[in-house]
Write a protein that holds these residues in place. Structure first.
Motif, PDB file in Angstrom:
ATOM      1  N   ALA A 139       0.829  -1.211   0.000  1.00 39.26           N
ATOM      2  CA  ALA A 139       0.000   0.000   0.000  1.00 39.26           C
ATOM      3  C   ALA A 139       0.862   1.259   0.000  1.00 39.26           C
ATOM      4  N   ILE A 140       1.958   1.246   0.717  1.00 38.13           N
ATOM      5  CA  ILE A 140       2.860   2.410   0.720  1.00 38.13           C
ATOM      6  C   ILE A 140       3.468   2.594  -0.667  1.00 38.13           C
ATOM      7  N   ALA A 141       3.959   1.488  -1.261  1.00 38.11           N
ATOM      8  CA  ALA A 141       4.523   1.575  -2.616  1.00 38.11           C
ATOM      9  C   ALA A 141       3.460   2.029  -3.614  1.00 38.11           C
ATOM     10  N   GLY A 142       2.252   1.496  -3.497  1.00 39.98           N
ATOM     11  CA  GLY A 142       1.158   1.899  -4.380  1.00 39.98           C
ATOM     12  C   GLY A 142       0.785   3.357  -4.199  1.00 39.98           C
ATOM     13  N   SER A 143       0.827   3.837  -2.971  1.00 39.40           N
ATOM     14  CA  SER A 143       0.508   5.245  -2.701  1.00 39.40           C
ATOM     15  C   SER A 143       1.535   6.174  -3.351  1.00 39.40           C
ATOM     16  N   ILE A 144       2.790   5.791  -3.250  1.00 38.89           N
ATOM     17  CA  ILE A 144       3.848   6.577  -3.906  1.00 38.89           C
ATOM     18  C   ILE A 144       3.628   6.570  -5.415  1.00 38.89           C
ATOM     19  N   PHE A 145       3.314   5.401  -5.964  1.00 35.87           N
ATOM     20  CA  PHE A 145       3.044   5.290  -7.397  1.00 35.87           C
ATOM     21  C   PHE A 145       1.883   6.191  -7.812  1.00 35.87           C
ATOM     22  N   ILE A 191       0.733   8.964  -6.472  1.00 39.52           N
ATOM     23  CA  ILE A 191       1.092  10.388  -6.453  1.00 39.52           C
ATOM     24  C   ILE A 191       2.027  10.739  -7.600  1.00 39.52           C
ATOM     25  N   VAL A 192       3.055   9.926  -7.796  1.00 48.56           N
ATOM     26  CA  VAL A 192       4.043  10.202  -8.849  1.00 48.56           C
ATOM     27  C   VAL A 192       3.414  10.069 -10.236  1.00 48.56           C
ATOM     28  N   ARG A 223      -5.234  15.497 -12.057  1.00 54.24           N
ATOM     29  CA  ARG A 223      -5.324  16.406 -10.910  1.00 54.24           C
ATOM     30  C   ARG A 223      -5.803  15.651  -9.676  1.00 54.24           C
ATOM     31  N   HIS A 224      -5.338  16.088  -8.534  1.00 54.44           N
ATOM     32  CA  HIS A 224      -5.789  15.581  -7.226  1.00 54.44           C
ATOM     33  C   HIS A 224      -5.496  14.098  -7.013  1.00 54.44           C
ATOM     34  N   GLY A 225      -4.381  13.612  -7.513  1.00 51.11           N
ATOM     35  CA  GLY A 225      -4.020  12.210  -7.314  1.00 51.11           C
ATOM     36  C   GLY A 225      -3.854  11.850  -5.851  1.00 51.11           C
ATOM     37  N   TRP A 226      -3.412  12.795  -5.057  1.00 48.15           N
ATOM     38  CA  TRP A 226      -3.217  12.556  -3.630  1.00 48.15           C
ATOM     39  C   TRP A 226      -4.529  12.200  -2.924  1.00 48.15           C
ATOM     40  N   LEU A 227      -5.666  12.602  -3.493  1.00 47.10           N
ATOM     41  CA  LEU A 227      -6.951  12.290  -2.863  1.00 47.10           C
ATOM     42  C   LEU A 227      -7.220  10.777  -2.817  1.00 47.10           C
ATOM     43  N   TYR A 228      -6.706  10.045  -3.786  1.00 48.05           N
ATOM     44  CA  TYR A 228      -6.870   8.588  -3.770  1.00 48.05           C
ATOM     45  C   TYR A 228      -6.175   7.995  -2.541  1.00 48.05           C
ATOM     46  N   VAL A 229      -5.006   8.524  -2.211  1.00 46.94           N
ATOM     47  CA  VAL A 229      -4.258   8.036  -1.054  1.00 46.94           C
ATOM     48  C   VAL A 229      -4.995   8.392   0.238  1.00 46.94           C
ATOM     49  N   VAL A 230      -5.445   9.637   0.345  1.00 48.91           N
ATOM     50  CA  VAL A 230      -6.160  10.080   1.545  1.00 48.91           C
ATOM     51  C   VAL A 230      -7.461   9.289   1.710  1.00 48.91           C
ATOM     52  N   ALA A 273     -10.674   1.848   1.632  1.00 49.87           N
ATOM     53  CA  ALA A 273      -9.716   0.735   1.647  1.00 49.87           C
ATOM     54  C   ALA A 273      -8.771   0.936   0.475  1.00 49.87           C
ATOM     55  N   PHE A 274      -7.521   0.592   0.658  1.00 52.63           N
ATOM     56  CA  PHE A 274      -6.568   0.681  -0.445  1.00 52.63           C
ATOM     57  C   PHE A 274      -6.957  -0.299  -1.549  1.00 52.63           C
ATOM     58  N   ALA A 275      -7.565  -1.422  -1.155  1.00 50.20           N
ATOM     59  CA  ALA A 275      -8.031  -2.419  -2.137  1.00 50.20           C
ATOM     60  C   ALA A 275      -9.122  -1.846  -3.036  1.00 50.20           C
ATOM     61  N   PHE A 276      -9.743  -0.771  -2.618  1.00 54.31           N
ATOM     62  CA  PHE A 276     -10.728  -0.066  -3.440  1.00 54.31           C
ATOM     63  C   PHE A 276     -10.070   1.079  -4.210  1.00 54.31           C
ATOM     64  N   MET A 277      -9.302   1.892  -3.522  1.00 52.61           N
ATOM     65  CA  MET A 277      -8.771   3.112  -4.135  1.00 52.61           C
ATOM     66  C   MET A 277      -7.698   2.850  -5.188  1.00 52.61           C
ATOM     67  N   PHE A 278      -6.844   1.848  -4.984  1.00 55.48           N
ATOM     68  CA  PHE A 278      -5.786   1.608  -5.969  1.00 55.48           C
ATOM     69  C   PHE A 278      -6.348   1.168  -7.318  1.00 55.48           C
ATOM     70  N   PRO A 279      -7.246   0.161  -7.362  1.00 62.18           N
ATOM     71  CA  PRO A 279      -7.829  -0.168  -8.662  1.00 62.18           C
ATOM     72  C   PRO A 279      -8.679   0.964  -9.231  1.00 62.18           C
ATOM     73  N   LEU A 280      -9.327   1.744  -8.354  1.00 55.93           N
ATOM     74  CA  LEU A 280     -10.090   2.901  -8.839  1.00 55.93           C
ATOM     75  C   LEU A 280      -9.148   3.901  -9.504  1.00 55.93           C
ATOM     76  N   PHE A 281      -7.998   4.163  -8.880  1.00 54.52           N
ATOM     77  CA  PHE A 281      -7.006   5.041  -9.504  1.00 54.52           C
ATOM     78  C   PHE A 281      -6.570   4.476 -10.848  1.00 54.52           C
TER      79      PHE A 281
END
Length: 116
Positions: free
Chosen positions: A59-65, A67-68, A76-83, A89-97
């Motif tokens: 999840a940390i590696a995915g969060s960095i990915f 944002i970058v 725009r607003h990529g950081w909102l997926y992490v927040v 759940a990261f299992a929801f937000m990462f595939p949504l991103f």
């Protein structure tokens, strides 16, 4: 409405929904049973601790990915997926991103192609 939704974006969206429903089903169960959520994560034996650390690092590696990559491709607003993953759940937000990223890339590629 279906503009820029590629098959890959739909796959990511389906995974996002599975991640949301799957994690929140257990979250609701934990809340209704008044379970010590954090205590269960770290105190239920080495196997649970192992998978917890495994998923936390991913999840940390995915969060960095997120944002970058969002910055790199102009989302725009990529950081909102992490927040938002902190309250969903990261299992929801990462595939949504990934679904939104795919749509964004598809939109960019169709906008740069000359029209016939």
């Amino acid at each position: 409405m279906i503009r820029h939704w590629t098959p890959m974006a739909v796959v990511y969206l389906v995974l996002a929904m599975a991640g949301l429903v799957g994690t929140w089903a257990f979250n609701v169960l934990a809340i209704t049973q008044m379970v010590d959520f954090i205590g269960d994560l770290v105190g239920s034996g080495p196997a649970v601790s192992s998978i917890t650390i495994d998923l936390l690092v991913a999840a940390i590696a995915g969060s960095i990915f997120i944002i970058v990559e969002a910055r790199r491709i102009g989302m725009r607003h990529g950081w909102l997926y992490v927040v938002a993953s902190g309250v969903t759940a990261f299992a929801f937000m990462f595939p949504l991103f990934l679904a939104m990223r795919q749509r964004h890339l598809t939109r960019l590629s169709t906008e740069t192609q000359p029209r016939a």
